[in-house]
Design a protein around this motif. Sequence first.
Motif, mmCIF file in Angstrom:
data_model
loop_
_atom_site.group_PDB
_atom_site.id
_atom_site.type_symbol
_atom_site.label_atom_id
_atom_site.label_comp_id
_atom_site.label_asym_id
_atom_site.label_seq_id
_atom_site.Cartn_x
_atom_site.Cartn_y
_atom_site.Cartn_z
ATOM 1 N N ASP A 1 0.810 -1.219 0.000
ATOM 2 C CA ASP A 1 0.000 0.000 0.000
ATOM 3 C C ASP A 1 0.846 1.273 0.000
ATOM 4 O O ASP A 1 0.307 2.373 -0.094
ATOM 5 C CB ASP A 1 -0.973 0.007 1.176
ATOM 6 N N GLU A 2 2.172 1.129 0.082
ATOM 7 C CA GLU A 2 3.078 2.278 -0.006
ATOM 8 C C GLU A 2 3.737 2.374 -1.382
ATOM 9 O O GLU A 2 4.467 3.326 -1.652
ATOM 10 C CB GLU A 2 4.189 2.158 1.042
ATOM 11 N N CYS A 3 3.470 1.410 -2.236
ATOM 12 C CA CYS A 3 4.272 1.250 -3.453
ATOM 13 C C CYS A 3 3.590 1.780 -4.708
ATOM 14 O O CYS A 3 2.361 1.714 -4.847
ATOM 15 C CB CYS A 3 4.609 -0.221 -3.658
ATOM 16 N N MET A 4 4.430 2.271 -5.638
ATOM 17 C CA MET A 4 4.008 2.659 -6.976
ATOM 18 C C MET A 4 4.482 1.580 -7.939
ATOM 19 O O MET A 4 5.661 1.203 -7.933
ATOM 20 C CB MET A 4 4.606 4.013 -7.368
ATOM 21 N N LEU A 5 3.585 1.085 -8.799
ATOM 22 C CA LEU A 5 3.907 0.001 -9.718
ATOM 23 C C LEU A 5 3.842 0.496 -11.163
ATOM 24 O O LEU A 5 3.054 1.396 -11.490
ATOM 25 C CB LEU A 5 2.928 -1.167 -9.538
ATOM 26 N N LEU A 6 4.656 -0.110 -12.009
ATOM 27 C CA LEU A 6 4.645 0.174 -13.440
ATOM 28 C C LEU A 6 4.196 -1.075 -14.179
ATOM 29 O O LEU A 6 4.628 -2.181 -13.862
ATOM 30 C CB LEU A 6 6.027 0.594 -13.931
ATOM 31 N N SER A 7 3.368 -0.879 -15.179
ATOM 32 C CA SER A 7 2.850 -1.996 -15.959
ATOM 33 C C SER A 7 3.258 -1.859 -17.410
ATOM 34 O O SER A 7 3.267 -0.750 -17.971
ATOM 35 C CB SER A 7 1.322 -2.037 -15.868
ATOM 36 N N GLY A 8 3.578 -2.983 -18.024
ATOM 37 C CA GLY A 8 3.757 -3.015 -19.459
ATOM 38 C C GLY A 8 2.416 -3.246 -20.126
ATOM 39 O O GLY A 8 1.359 -2.909 -19.581
ATOM 40 N N TYR A 9 2.447 -3.823 -21.305
ATOM 41 C CA TYR A 9 1.222 -4.131 -22.035
ATOM 42 C C TYR A 9 0.335 -5.035 -21.175
ATOM 43 O O TYR A 9 0.761 -6.076 -20.698
ATOM 44 C CB TYR A 9 1.598 -4.809 -23.350
ATOM 45 N N ASP A 10 -0.911 -4.637 -20.969
ATOM 46 C CA ASP A 10 -1.839 -5.354 -20.090
ATOM 47 C C ASP A 10 -3.142 -5.579 -20.859
ATOM 48 O O ASP A 10 -4.122 -4.832 -20.699
ATOM 49 C CB ASP A 10 -2.086 -4.518 -18.828
ATOM 50 N N ARG B 1 -5.933 -1.036 -6.362
ATOM 51 C CA ARG B 1 -6.466 -0.616 -5.061
ATOM 52 C C ARG B 1 -5.511 -0.927 -3.919
ATOM 53 O O ARG B 1 -5.531 -0.267 -2.880
ATOM 54 C CB ARG B 1 -7.803 -1.303 -4.811
ATOM 55 N N GLU B 2 -4.697 -1.955 -4.097
ATOM 56 C CA GLU B 2 -3.796 -2.378 -3.014
ATOM 57 C C GLU B 2 -2.507 -1.571 -2.966
ATOM 58 O O GLU B 2 -1.693 -1.748 -2.062
ATOM 59 C CB GLU B 2 -3.455 -3.863 -3.182
ATOM 60 N N THR B 3 -2.291 -0.696 -3.951
ATOM 61 C CA THR B 3 -1.050 0.071 -4.009
ATOM 62 C C THR B 3 -1.372 1.558 -4.144
ATOM 63 O O THR B 3 -2.541 1.950 -4.140
ATOM 64 C CB THR B 3 -0.205 -0.371 -5.220
ATOM 65 N N ARG B 4 -0.329 2.357 -4.295
ATOM 66 C CA ARG B 4 -0.525 3.784 -4.526
ATOM 67 C C ARG B 4 -0.751 4.114 -5.997
ATOM 68 O O ARG B 4 -0.770 5.274 -6.371
ATOM 69 C CB ARG B 4 0.677 4.567 -3.996
ATOM 70 N N GLY B 5 -0.894 3.086 -6.791
ATOM 71 C CA GLY B 5 -1.202 3.323 -8.198
ATOM 72 C C GLY B 5 -0.408 2.426 -9.117
ATOM 73 O O GLY B 5 0.648 1.903 -8.754
ATOM 74 N N VAL B 6 -0.963 2.225 -10.306
ATOM 75 C CA VAL B 6 -0.283 1.486 -11.363
ATOM 76 C C VAL B 6 -0.192 2.422 -12.568
ATOM 77 O O VAL B 6 -1.200 2.980 -13.006
ATOM 78 C CB VAL B 6 -1.041 0.198 -11.749
ATOM 79 N N ARG B 7 0.996 2.604 -13.077
ATOM 80 C CA ARG B 7 1.222 3.502 -14.205
ATOM 81 C C ARG B 7 1.790 2.715 -15.388
ATOM 82 O O ARG B 7 2.444 1.696 -15.208
ATOM 83 C CB ARG B 7 2.214 4.622 -13.830
ATOM 84 N N ARG B 8 1.545 3.228 -16.592
ATOM 85 C CA ARG B 8 2.124 2.616 -17.775
ATOM 86 C C ARG B 8 2.926 3.660 -18.542
ATOM 87 O O ARG B 8 2.375 4.652 -19.021
ATOM 88 C CB ARG B 8 1.047 2.026 -18.677
#
Length: 572
Positions: free
Chosen positions: A452-461, A472-479
Amino acid sequence: MYGRRLVTIEEIIALVSPDSDEELAQLKGWASNHEIPVHPIQVGEDINPVFSKETEYLGVTLGGDGTYLEGVRQFSPKEIPILGVNSGTLAFLASISPTELTDALDEVIQGNAKVDKRQQLEVRANDVHCTGINDVMIEHIPPENPVDRKITRLQVFADEEFVGEYEGSGLAIATPTGSTGVSLSAFGPIHYPKNNGSIQVVPLHTHRMGVRPLILDASTTVNVVSHKAASLLVDGGRAHTELSPDDVVTIEGSDTPALVITTSFDDDFFTSVSEKLGWSVREDRHDTGKQHLIKNKNDNAERDFISHSLEIAAEAARTAGQPLRELHGQTELIEFKTDKSDIVTEADYKADNIITTVINNEFPDHTIRSEESEEITGESKYTWLIDPLDGTGNFAHGNPNYSISIALLEDDRPIMGIVYAPETDELFSAVEGEPAQMNGNKLSTTNRQSLDECMLLSGYDPDGEFLSHCYRETRGVRRVGSAALNLCYLASGSADAVWEYDTYPWDVAAGVVIAKAAGATITNASGGAYQLLSKGTSRNELIGTNGVIHETLLSHLEDEQNLQKSENNATD
């Protein structure tokens, strides 16, 4: 570094002085063998009829320094690099001899020549508005009556600050390339001209012992006011006018440098100064120190092959970034919008051509695999993986998040990586077993421990699976749109985890080296070893984290997938 870009030369424009027919025939013969068109232009004629903005040119001057200066005048505003061939009797700027012309040209198109940026002057006075690479001479006009006054008085201002009044036969306002002899005659310094931005005010035949040359920054605006009529010459007469009393001459450093090519067949600057001006510091002295420098450089390259490879890859990436930046700026212009695919194709081709040529010239026994060209097969254990433009969708839409990725593999194991972001000039690099860096600064992953403190990066999804499982479980998912940059942002601490649905070796090889060197953990989606060169699989999934949250993220994804399966079974 710009010299590496010379591998993309498509056509040659040659400025030809009278009596240079043999040199022109030699140039045409060489160019024909390399399938490069040549456009001969006689000195005094304009190059505009044969010039196109879409073409990569080499400018060649065949003649003496006068022809070279004319080449500077015409080529520099169009940012065409210049190679000067001396077919005259005496030249300081045009220093390639006709007997070495073809060898010098070979060196140029292999990307092994250097391109130095030479400061130019922009001059405005009366009907003159031009640039010059050498100097502006403002001199007293000789009187008709031999007993009349033979000196002039010139007031000089630097950024509107009054410098003083000079009495004598005139002034030379010179670039570092300008006349060294004039500077020396006024007890001024020798300027090393390469990549040197400055302006020198040199008094000519001053009538005062205390007056000495003045050196100013190239951004300084110099204004000169003449008390009486005077003569103004730019670069020995390339442009000239007569000044009336109280006319103002404005001189400042030009924003457009001259791109001067130097090869191993040119005399270096200090050799030329020594031979042509009798610079006594070299008299009866041998250049033994240079041999020690060369030996040490070669010894270091042999001892540290990987570091040498890193240096070459960084040069290639930065050089390839230049045409990418230029073409990226065109993608959203109205006149280019219908040709976006052509621009992206050209960008891919130019960047790939630079990188593969530079690496192949430096390491001819290495295998080179690029996303954009046929494989070059070598006999050594080393293989290069190249993506000349990772993030083509971003590039095509004017988005700055694209990159160049270059990795070196030893027996299929990535051991060195370079990722370069041209728009931000960020160069990420790492060698296996050594710290990761960005522009020389050490990189390290974050140490966050809770999702819940982490920012995640996503590739092709494709199905939005990662986003739905983690948003919802993190501070966001960005691409971001570039797998190579995703891994570098993980390495730099800009993100805590990265997920890639499908990877290709050239997309992630360099980024994997960089992320691991910064402390990241890289696995497949099951937590097993990530195989860079997957075989027989439809896709190659990658998960990278700061290491601390790796097991937590894997468990969370597994739980979410199991829950999704249960819900699907219940629905069925």
